[in-house]
Write an enzyme that holds these catalytic residues in place. Sequence first.
Site, PDB file in Angstrom:
ATOM      1  N   TYR A 421       0.825  -1.236   0.000  1.00 28.31           N
ATOM      2  CA  TYR A 421       0.000   0.000   0.000  1.00 28.31           C
ATOM      3  C   TYR A 421       0.846   1.268   0.000  1.00 28.31           C
ATOM      4  O   TYR A 421       2.042   1.222   0.126  1.00 28.31           O
ATOM      5  CB  TYR A 421      -1.079  -0.028   1.072  1.00 28.31           C
ATOM      6  CG  TYR A 421      -0.751  -0.112   2.546  1.00 28.31           C
ATOM      7  CD1 TYR A 421       0.486   0.203   3.074  1.00 28.31           C
ATOM      8  CD2 TYR A 421      -1.770  -0.485   3.433  1.00 28.31           C
ATOM      9  CE1 TYR A 421       0.702   0.137   4.445  1.00 28.31           C
ATOM     10  CE2 TYR A 421      -1.549  -0.549   4.802  1.00 28.31           C
ATOM     11  CZ  TYR A 421      -0.317  -0.226   5.294  1.00 28.31           C
ATOM     12  OH  TYR A 421      -0.100  -0.281   6.631  1.00 28.31           O
ATOM     13  N   GLU A 422       0.167   2.382  -0.213  1.00 28.70           N
ATOM     14  CA  GLU A 422       0.837   3.687  -0.409  1.00 28.70           C
ATOM     15  C   GLU A 422       1.816   3.664  -1.573  1.00 28.70           C
ATOM     16  O   GLU A 422       2.836   4.348  -1.554  1.00 28.70           O
ATOM     17  CB  GLU A 422       1.568   4.143   0.868  1.00 28.70           C
ATOM     18  CG  GLU A 422       0.671   4.425   2.023  1.00 28.70           C
ATOM     19  CD  GLU A 422      -0.414   5.427   1.668  1.00 28.70           C
ATOM     20  OE1 GLU A 422      -1.568   5.190   2.073  1.00 28.70           O
ATOM     21  OE2 GLU A 422      -0.136   6.412   0.962  1.00 28.70           O
ATOM     22  N   GLY A 423       1.472   2.920  -2.610  1.00 31.90           N
ATOM     23  CA  GLY A 423       2.390   2.725  -3.739  1.00 31.90           C
ATOM     24  C   GLY A 423       3.244   1.510  -3.449  1.00 31.90           C
ATOM     25  O   GLY A 423       4.003   1.516  -2.472  1.00 31.90           O
TER      26      GLY A 423
END
Lengths: 564, 564
Positions: A421-423
């Site tokens: 997550y978050e890239g």
Amino acid sequence: MSYRAQVEDIRFIFNNIAPVEQLSATERFAEVSDDLSDAVLEGMGKLTEEVVYPTLRNGDLQGAFLENGVVRTSPGFKEAFEAISEGGWVAVSGAQDHGGMGLPIAYTTAFNEMMASSNMALGLCPLLTQGQIEALEHHGSEELKNLYLDKLISGEWTGTMNLTEPGAGSDVGALKSKAEPLDDGTYAVTGQKIFITWGDHDFGGNVCHLVLARLPGGASGTKGISLFMVPKYLPDADGNPGVANDLKVVSLEHKLGIHGSPTAVMQFDGAKGWLVGEEHKGMAAMFTMMNNARLGVGAQGVGVAEGAYQKALDYAKEREQFGPIVNHADVRRMLVGMKADTFAARSVVMSCAVAIDMATATGAAEWKARAALLTPIAKSFATEVGIDVAEQGVQIHGGMGFIEETGAAQYSRDVRITAIYEGTNGIQAMDLVGRKMMDGGEAANVLLDEIEADVEAARAAMPELAEPVWQATETLRETVEWLVSQTDMNTRFAGSVPFLMAFGRVLGGYYHLKAALAEGGEGPRSKLARFYIRRLLPQHASYLEHARAGADDLYAFTLEDLEA
Amino acid sequence: MSYRAQVEDIRFIFNNIAPVEQLSATERFAEVSDDLSDAVLEGMGKLTEEVVYPTLRNGDLQGAFLENGVVRTSPGFKEAFEAISEGGWVAVSGAQDHGGMGLPIAYTTAFNEMMASSNMALGLCPLLTQGQIEALEHHGSEELKNLYLDKLISGEWTGTMNLTEPGAGSDVGALKSKAEPLDDGTYAVTGQKIFITWGDHDFGGNVCHLVLARLPGGASGTKGISLFMVPKYLPDADGNPGVANDLKVVSLEHKLGIHGSPTAVMQFDGAKGWLVGEEHKGMAAMFTMMNNARLGVGAQGVGVAEGAYQKALDYAKEREQFGPIVNHADVRRMLVGMKADTFAARSVVMSCAVAIDMATATGAAEWKARAALLTPIAKSFATEVGIDVAEQGVQIHGGMGFIEETGAAQYSRDVRITAIYEGTNGIQAMDLVGRKMMDGGEAANVLLDEIEADVEAARAAMPELAEPVWQATETLRETVEWLVSQTDMNTRFAGSVPFLMAFGRVLGGYYHLKAALAEGGEGPRSKLARFYIRRLLPQHASYLEHARAGADDLYAFTLEDLEA
């Protein structure tokens, strides 16, 4: 078994690796001092040890669930979050004129790390709220700030980020959610969002959704996206939660880990929203949230590594097979490796945090560039360390590690999402070799110069540690030069993850060397530095060979080749 | 998404890497031929694709559970196991005079690999039964063989291994279970055993437990342990399941993965048992089972890697983010890496299997030494590959990888146990640098000589691939020399896991080179060889630096240092 907050190690890093005294020299953070660090870290430590950690297993065993459209959280989470809020820990860096402590991100990072050690699933609730506070501080209208900031900072209300849709993950610009302007200056937001962390809960107050959607006439792709504040309950005239907005939780995901964190599919059906920032500039506002969220995720990697290490060490001291297993060479190799990597990752993350704070305090381009360079490394290297350390924690437990009651596997399952997550870590690595090298490698070279100057100065005192770090830094520099000379981006991307990992490995070597120097070459930190530099740092070489291999051999494969 | 059995790759390895034609030159395995390989592999492939694979997700979502003392297995498992039994696949290598196919372990290994690709949890049931069959063939009395072998080989009955107790894991000699001689020549076995895979089920027939316990007067440690056959139901005069024995399943474990495999805590309360092999020689008999079980576990690593790779590839072809993600350089890097590592691990495992078969067929000391050397490498390297490939499979799925419904995480959770059971990978590595180097490194050097001779011969055709493999082999040889010169065992043990991994990496480079040669240097296998040798083989260097670092720096840490 109990959790011991990593106060001392963070204090050491604040003094010797990522010096917060630089911050106290600025006007913005003039109040920073050793005493303040002590007070803040000890406060966080006490809270996470005594209040948060006891909820860790509950979050796994009795995860959040949806009951008649209402999210029910794990036993003890509500009370723990109240204690977090009461202590003012939700927004350590939140604006003082809205009730925040206004402290550096470095302290917030310490908090996020300790939350991840003691209960990562619960820690996501303040983490997301921090991001929302920051986005509003930078991009919100005065009206929105006045309505929301005090309550978010106090923990009375919580915040979420709504980016992803079924067809729009890494490619955010593919989103389909729409916003229609209403007569009163607000907007009707419609669409489905997935993977919404802490999308709802039963803590009371309000759940404030920041939602990306496209206005009529918005260009396709990321340039036509706007950001909206869409609260679960519309604030009434007094700013209290009023009537329910037109949004709902459709379902919660059944996940590999962080069961205590409700991950929602959200449906917005013409929900009332307020524009945050300018029309079509939603991505810029969202990036404010995301950059610091990336650092926060890096801190989660470190925090879980710390928790997993402590648990494995406790087990290794107690478990007897031919004597306590902590005395077996291979178990020691794992434990020392876990500790050495955790220190390296913590140092990278804290160096990034202090760079962000220096950028905030001074506005200097050099600090902004340093922060931008370190952010993807902090996120990816630290989360890879978190995953690897948690895996080794399971291994040290032997057969018991595979049994869920033991709790070792929970760290491994929880931390796995941090690489995604978050890239994803792949996206971070592309950012590092792409956007962050658009300066021709300048920011990287400035950092490498700094490292080599320090390492040169250390040669006299500890040549056997300084030399390999210097060599590794040189090899990294050669690869940076090679990378920036590649105009075909796939050539860079093809080795971007190994390149990022090598960068993290080299930084880790440098920080371990600094730690050994600070200790005078004798003592546990120096032993750890020797282990890391001798046994783990050499990995940089194979990573960098991989990084320079180019893309041709990858694209030589046809789909049929891959299917064969 | 569906599973495609790896028939072609195994056939290629049988022809070019681990040549089964060596076997057909022996009397024992004279029937081995290309046609036989085709028939056997296609039969296994069809069964695992069509019958076993459809049960994979059920095993995870509806795991085995205990109901009023009876184990209930996952939906479809009973029928799938019946199909396995009917096909004669439980005992591919079982004795022909008891109804087995009498085929080489290489074929059994192919079966175990395919079972792990299609349903590892279910595959454990025949895997354990294979081990029991082998132990009885070697150590059972004629009476025991006649009573048990036919039914185990046919799959009518199943087998388990009962070694571990709460205080006796890696240190088997610490066990406390006791056996008391009875007047009729049998024994009363009493004790508690844990982690008993497929300790019970509802398939019908009988569950046959091989149990380690100590006879009165048995020495302490491993030398005083005897092995007993303790069936769930006592065979009646006709050899059919009769009255229940005095044993029960106390509970089933709640595990990270392989939910479909019932892992039992077994209680034996004076249960009737029959001695297998000689008194106090139980460990020798058990080692017969364990050695081949280790190979089987290595095959599980390969099999899960294959399953995880296929799933990730299917997803990458379909998932669109800026076009199909299979076209992104970083996703390609992962996919090609997964495929290259899976081939390397499969080649190591199959080379080990053929060495075992050659040892069986010829009785030659050289083949025995080769098999003994390769077994710990096959077990540990292949399971580390399985874990790593399954992790990368999750990563390719992005956020969906963390959602359990996707099924990607199941491979990762299931395969995790393979690094732990049948002797942790740390124990395997100690075996490699300890027992397997007691010949002064001779077996290793014979293998390295063979590799270098082949690599020399390949230089003319493909110098750019041969040179790095030759160099890596030389570095490995230097480390073998260093290792055998170390008399302090902790010095060897401290780097044993990295040494084992380096050995696997180098073998992988050699096998990839052989594959490229066999293909003539052009084609998908040659592309894969280039990728592996350029990008993954270089890891051997940092592993070997780690392997030679010695133990002093590990033991320099006090417990206080580790706790700090």
